[in-house]
Design a protein around this motif. Structure first.
Motif, mmCIF file in Angstrom:
data_model
loop_
_atom_site.group_PDB
_atom_site.id
_atom_site.type_symbol
_atom_site.label_atom_id
_atom_site.label_comp_id
_atom_site.label_asym_id
_atom_site.label_seq_id
_atom_site.Cartn_x
_atom_site.Cartn_y
_atom_site.Cartn_z
ATOM 1 N N ASP A 38 0.815 -1.215 0.000
ATOM 2 C CA ASP A 38 0.000 0.000 0.000
ATOM 3 C C ASP A 38 0.849 1.266 0.000
ATOM 4 O OD1 ASP A 38 -2.301 -1.521 0.038
ATOM 5 O OD2 ASP A 38 -2.567 -1.363 2.218
ATOM 6 N N LEU A 39 2.162 1.114 0.142
ATOM 7 C CA LEU A 39 3.056 2.258 0.262
ATOM 8 C C LEU A 39 3.846 2.460 -1.024
ATOM 9 C CD1 LEU A 39 4.318 1.460 3.867
ATOM 10 C CD2 LEU A 39 2.293 2.752 3.164
ATOM 11 N N ILE A 40 4.427 3.648 -1.168
ATOM 12 C CA ILE A 40 5.156 3.983 -2.391
ATOM 13 C C ILE A 40 6.654 3.757 -2.204
ATOM 14 C CG2 ILE A 40 5.674 5.834 -4.037
ATOM 15 C CD1 ILE A 40 2.897 7.014 -3.274
ATOM 16 N N HIS A 41 7.241 4.440 -1.240
ATOM 17 C CA HIS A 41 8.669 4.288 -0.939
ATOM 18 C C HIS A 41 8.863 4.559 0.548
ATOM 19 C CE1 HIS A 41 13.080 5.732 -1.664
ATOM 20 N NE2 HIS A 41 13.046 4.465 -1.329
ATOM 21 N N PRO A 42 8.546 3.570 1.388
ATOM 22 C CA PRO A 42 8.519 3.808 2.835
ATOM 23 C C PRO A 42 9.908 3.859 3.471
ATOM 24 C CG PRO A 42 7.950 1.533 2.367
ATOM 25 C CD PRO A 42 8.068 2.221 1.041
ATOM 26 N N GLY A 43 9.982 4.658 4.508
ATOM 27 C CA GLY A 43 11.202 4.760 5.284
ATOM 28 C C GLY A 43 10.881 4.889 6.758
ATOM 29 N N VAL A 44 11.907 4.845 7.587
ATOM 30 C CA VAL A 44 11.732 4.900 9.039
ATOM 31 C C VAL A 44 12.737 5.857 9.651
ATOM 32 C CG1 VAL A 44 10.694 2.610 9.325
ATOM 33 C CG2 VAL A 44 13.187 2.836 9.242
ATOM 34 N N ASP A 47 7.881 8.374 0.758
ATOM 35 C CA ASP A 47 8.305 9.314 -0.282
ATOM 36 C C ASP A 47 7.353 9.176 -1.467
ATOM 37 O OD1 ASP A 47 9.537 10.858 -2.178
ATOM 38 O OD2 ASP A 47 11.338 9.620 -2.328
ATOM 39 N N ARG A 48 6.501 10.181 -1.638
ATOM 40 C CA ARG A 48 5.460 10.139 -2.669
ATOM 41 C C ARG A 48 5.862 10.897 -3.934
ATOM 42 N NH1 ARG A 48 2.655 10.023 2.544
ATOM 43 N NH2 ARG A 48 3.299 12.163 2.941
ATOM 44 N N TRP A 49 7.138 11.236 -4.043
ATOM 45 C CA TRP A 49 7.601 12.050 -5.160
ATOM 46 C C TRP A 49 8.491 11.242 -6.102
ATOM 47 C CZ3 TRP A 49 5.405 16.768 -5.121
ATOM 48 C CH2 TRP A 49 4.913 17.250 -3.890
ATOM 49 N N ASP A 50 8.530 11.649 -7.383
ATOM 50 C CA ASP A 50 9.483 11.032 -8.314
ATOM 51 C C ASP A 50 10.912 11.362 -7.885
ATOM 52 O OD1 ASP A 50 7.559 9.861 -9.947
ATOM 53 O OD2 ASP A 50 7.368 11.652 -11.200
ATOM 54 N N ASP A 51 11.140 12.617 -7.473
ATOM 55 C CA ASP A 51 12.447 13.033 -6.976
ATOM 56 C C ASP A 51 12.218 14.193 -6.016
ATOM 57 O OD1 ASP A 51 15.018 13.781 -6.420
ATOM 58 O OD2 ASP A 51 15.594 14.211 -8.498
ATOM 59 N N TYR A 52 12.151 13.887 -4.713
ATOM 60 C CA TYR A 52 11.818 14.929 -3.738
ATOM 61 C C TYR A 52 12.843 16.052 -3.698
ATOM 62 C CZ TYR A 52 15.255 12.911 -0.499
ATOM 63 O OH TYR A 52 16.409 12.466 0.080
ATOM 64 N N LYS A 53 14.069 15.795 -4.165
ATOM 65 C CA LYS A 53 15.104 16.821 -4.129
ATOM 66 C C LYS A 53 14.832 17.955 -5.109
ATOM 67 C CE LYS A 53 18.692 13.720 -2.396
ATOM 68 N NZ LYS A 53 20.011 13.110 -2.643
ATOM 69 N N THR A 54 13.934 17.717 -6.052
ATOM 70 C CA THR A 54 13.581 18.755 -7.016
ATOM 71 C C THR A 54 12.332 19.517 -6.593
ATOM 72 O OG1 THR A 54 12.187 17.296 -8.377
ATOM 73 C CG2 THR A 54 14.545 17.332 -8.868
ATOM 74 N N THR A 58 10.573 23.292 -0.668
ATOM 75 C CA THR A 58 10.189 23.035 0.718
ATOM 76 C C THR A 58 8.712 23.293 0.988
ATOM 77 O OG1 THR A 58 12.445 23.548 1.429
ATOM 78 C CG2 THR A 58 10.744 23.560 3.124
ATOM 79 N N PRO A 59 8.101 24.373 0.468
ATOM 80 C CA PRO A 59 6.662 24.571 0.722
ATOM 81 C C PRO A 59 5.802 23.392 0.265
ATOM 82 C CG PRO A 59 7.624 26.603 -0.086
ATOM 83 C CD PRO A 59 8.681 25.528 -0.245
ATOM 84 N N SER A 60 6.156 22.767 -0.852
ATOM 85 C CA SER A 60 5.384 21.603 -1.321
ATOM 86 C C SER A 60 5.577 20.405 -0.403
ATOM 87 C CB SER A 60 5.795 21.230 -2.757
ATOM 88 O OG SER A 60 5.411 22.241 -3.658
ATOM 89 N N LEU A 61 6.799 20.229 0.104
ATOM 90 C CA LEU A 61 7.044 19.138 1.048
ATOM 91 C C LEU A 61 6.250 19.339 2.328
ATOM 92 C CD1 LEU A 61 10.915 18.645 0.644
ATOM 93 C CD2 LEU A 61 9.086 17.244 -0.326
ATOM 94 N N ILE A 62 6.158 20.572 2.797
ATOM 95 C CA ILE A 62 5.368 20.866 3.992
ATOM 96 C C ILE A 62 3.892 20.602 3.727
ATOM 97 C CG2 ILE A 62 4.628 22.711 5.550
ATOM 98 C CD1 ILE A 62 7.459 23.899 5.227
ATOM 99 N N ALA A 63 3.417 21.014 2.540
ATOM 100 C CA ALA A 63 2.007 20.775 2.184
ATOM 101 C C ALA A 63 1.686 19.282 2.131
ATOM 102 C CB ALA A 63 1.683 21.425 0.848
ATOM 103 N N ASP A 64 2.695 18.474 1.843
ATOM 104 C CA ASP A 64 2.560 17.013 1.782
ATOM 105 C C ASP A 64 2.787 16.374 3.154
ATOM 106 O OD1 ASP A 64 2.330 14.492 0.332
ATOM 107 O OD2 ASP A 64 4.487 14.281 0.593
#
Length: 200
Positions: A36-42, A82-89, A92-98
């Protein structure tokens, strides 16, 4: 994003926060459906449970004033996705919104804060019994409760309260570790105890 290890990893120099849903939290042992997850981490964290309301009308807060608002403290595994194709691109505002990758959490047994020096405790994380990282409480903004202070004042500036019964995980002392199907993650934080997450 309240520790150097996480700020360096993400390339973000200021604290950030996000929320998670109650339905994805567990006590002591959590089981997550990997498919059910995309790219899980801990992440290995220290968390607190709020005992009385932290009202925006009483801000600004400092560490001393917030200590009286805490019911208990515990070890915590934050589960991220991690729900992004490449979160490094992504900015920060979008990461906060997510909600900053937030997915869930596993909270260890509650411990009374009285008499604990959270700056000196050490925590360790393993995956399938293999050590993957460690850190100290002081890694979290010099004192873990400084993260709660930052959050309370940040929310208060937007007219938001933190209500009694809420859990706040204060930041990871170990860099995010990405997991695979069937992995078993365990943390052990000195004087706070253990928690475990399994990905089935």
């Amino acid at each position: 994003c309240t520790t150097p290890v996480m700020q360096n990893y993400l390339g973000i120099t200021s604290p950030c926060s996000g929320g998670i849903y109650d339905s994805m939290t567990y006590d002591r042992e959590g089981v997550y459906n990997f498919q059910d997850l995309i790219h899980p981490g801990v992440e290995c964290e220290i968390a607190v449970r709020i005992g009385s309301d932290i009202l925006c009308s009483s801000a600004p807060y400092d560490l001393a004033s917030l200590k009286t608002k805490i019911d208990c403290v515990m070890a915590s595994i934050e589960v991220v996705d991690d729900r992004w194709d490449d979160y490094k691109t992504i900015g920060t505002p979008s990461l906060i919104a997510d909600d900053f990758f937030g997915l869930g959490a596993v909270f260890g047994s509650p411990v009374m804060l009285y008499g604990l020096d959270l700056t000196k405790i050490c925590g360790f994380m393993t995956v399938n019994g293999n050590p993957v990282g460690s850190g100290r409480g002081s890694d979290i903004m010099g004192h873990p409760l400084n993260a709660l202070t930052w959050l309370a004042n940040s929310l208060a500036a937007r007219g938001l309260d933190i209500r009694a019964g809420a859990y706040v995980s204060l930041g990871s002392i170990v860099q995010t570790v990405w997991v695979n199907k069937s992995d078993v993650v365990a943390i052990d934080i000195m004087k706070l105890g253990k928690a475990e997450a399994r990905f089935e």
